[in-house]
Design an enzyme around this catalytic site. Structure first.
Site, mmCIF file in Angstrom:
data_model
loop_
_atom_site.group_PDB
_atom_site.id
_atom_site.type_symbol
_atom_site.label_atom_id
_atom_site.label_comp_id
_atom_site.label_asym_id
_atom_site.label_seq_id
_atom_site.Cartn_x
_atom_site.Cartn_y
_atom_site.Cartn_z
ATOM 1 N N ASP A 194 -2.244 1.386 -1.911
ATOM 2 C CA ASP A 194 -0.970 1.773 -1.301
ATOM 3 C C ASP A 194 -1.069 1.844 0.224
ATOM 4 O O ASP A 194 -1.869 2.615 0.749
ATOM 5 C CB ASP A 194 -0.596 3.140 -1.885
ATOM 6 C CG ASP A 194 0.801 3.576 -1.533
ATOM 7 O OD1 ASP A 194 1.666 2.709 -1.371
ATOM 8 O OD2 ASP A 194 1.014 4.797 -1.427
ATOM 9 N N ASP A 213 0.176 -3.336 4.195
ATOM 10 C CA ASP A 213 1.236 -2.819 5.064
ATOM 11 C C ASP A 213 0.902 -3.094 6.533
ATOM 12 O O ASP A 213 0.185 -2.338 7.174
ATOM 13 C CB ASP A 213 1.412 -1.314 4.819
ATOM 14 C CG ASP A 213 2.486 -0.710 5.717
ATOM 15 O OD1 ASP A 213 3.124 -1.461 6.490
ATOM 16 O OD2 ASP A 213 2.688 0.518 5.633
ATOM 17 N N GLY A 232 7.331 11.674 2.861
ATOM 18 C CA GLY A 232 7.245 13.127 2.884
ATOM 19 C C GLY A 232 8.605 13.780 2.767
ATOM 20 O O GLY A 232 9.618 13.121 2.516
HETATM 21 O O1 G3H Z 1 3.499 5.163 -0.742
HETATM 22 C C1 G3H Z 1 3.690 6.344 -1.089
HETATM 23 C C2 G3H Z 1 5.034 6.876 -1.166
HETATM 24 O O2 G3H Z 1 5.911 6.138 -0.408
HETATM 25 C C3 G3H Z 1 5.122 8.357 -1.173
HETATM 26 O O3 G3H Z 1 6.199 8.916 -0.475
HETATM 27 O O4 G3H Z 1 5.222 11.178 -0.215
HETATM 28 O O5 G3H Z 1 7.597 10.724 0.311
HETATM 29 O O6 G3H Z 1 6.834 10.730 -2.025
HETATM 30 P P1 G3H Z 1 6.472 10.475 -0.608
HETATM 31 ZN ZN ZN Z 2 4.813 4.650 0.880
#
Ligand code: G3H
Ligand code: ZN
Length: 287
Positions: free
Chosen positions: A79, A101, A182
């Site tokens: 990720d 990314d 977040g």
């Molecule tokens: O790649 C991970 C996510 O986009 C997590 O986002 O922490 O806002 O749930 P989040």
């Molecule tokens: Zn993310």
């Protein structure tokens, strides 16, 4: 079915494959328990930091063993891996899915690096699914006290998205459509028209990924899925439940020192949150 087959099925049927991040075995156990109960496929992610903490090969072995023992369609994603070499290492370690990314790079460099990862990944594993990212996604996976403003120029331009997908040959695109990582002090306001616009501009075999799933009101998530999002990432909300439940247990049971007695209530608390998300994304009974 490959992971890309699951994405195609989700898009066809109007639901989203849940992408949930892990940095502990307890998180993964909670996710697998819920997915088994609800018959949902699972896309498990490790960010660069999470992968460094757990070990890439160890993550691959964990996911593989759960897949073999349970029969669940469960896939491992790198990720937001932020450079080509790191993404290639994830391919070599046996990740089923890569997210490269390079969205902070200038557009042409983003295309070049993402394309290189796609070519490398596909040459090593025909079934692998590769994601690229376009736009400026703000925030990080924690509770943030401040308001996070998203500027119009942060958002993904549909025309650029078409060029990006065509040149890189990615399987999945992560756009910026009013989402952020977040939980910020302000509520996100997704640009659903932009999601729909990007969706109709891209071929059907390309998935649309919504990052920053934490803190987005349920109704907006439903609208985003209707507009063509078929993969949704959640990290922060599960981290918050983990930390709160752990703090509560150790405060109430200061004498307890056995991990397998401390952690089950934490797993149980996370299961509730995960169940909520899986139901919201519509991936129940899809296996
Ligand atoms: O790649 C991970 C996510 O986009 C997590 O986002 O922490 O806002 O749930 P989040
Ligand atoms: Zn993310």
């Amino acid at each position: 079915m490959t992971l890309n087959d699951w994405f195609k099925k989700a898009l066809r049927e109007g639901w989203a494959v849940p992408h949930l991040n892990i940095s502990s075995l307890e998180q993964l156990k909670a996710m697998v328990n819920v997915a088994l109960r609800l018959s949902s496929p699972l896309h498990i992610g490790t960010s660069s930091g999470e992968a460094k903490y757990l070990g890439m090969r160890q993550c691959v072995a964990l996911i593989r063993s759960f897949r073999e023992d349970t029969g669940l369609p469960i896939f491992l994603n790198s990720d937001h891996f932020g450079n080509v070499e790191e993404a290639k290492r994830a391919v070599d370690a046996g990740y089923d899915s890569i997210h490269i990314d390079l969205s902070r790079e200038p557009f042409e460099l983003n295309i070049k690096g993402t394309k290189e990862v796609v070519e490398y990944a596909k040459s090593k594993n025909k079934e692998i699914s590769v994601e690229g990212e376009l736009g400026y996604l703000r925030g990080s996976s924690k509770v943030q006290k401040e308001v996070i403003q998203i500027n119009p120029e942060d958002m993904t331009d549909p025309e650029q998205a078409v060029k990006f997908v065509k040149e890189t040959k990615i399987d999945r695109l992560a756009p910026v459509v009013g989402n952020l990582h977040g939980i910020a002090a302000n509520e996100p306001n997704l640009d659903i028209a932009r999601v729909a616009n990007i969706r109709v501009s891209l071929p059907d075999f390309v998935s649309l990924v919504l990052h920053g799933g934490s803190g987005i009101p349920d109704e907006q998530i439903r609208e985003a899925v209707k507009a063509g999002i078929n993969n949704i990432h959640v990290n922060t909300e599960i981290r918050v439940v983990y930390a709160d439940a752990l703090r509560k247990f150790v405060t109430e049971n200061p004498e307890e020192t056995t991990p397998y007695k401390i952690l089950p209530p934490v797993i149980e608390a996370m299961e509730k949150k995960i169940e909520e998300k899986i139901k919201l994304f519509g991936s129940v009974n899809r296996i």
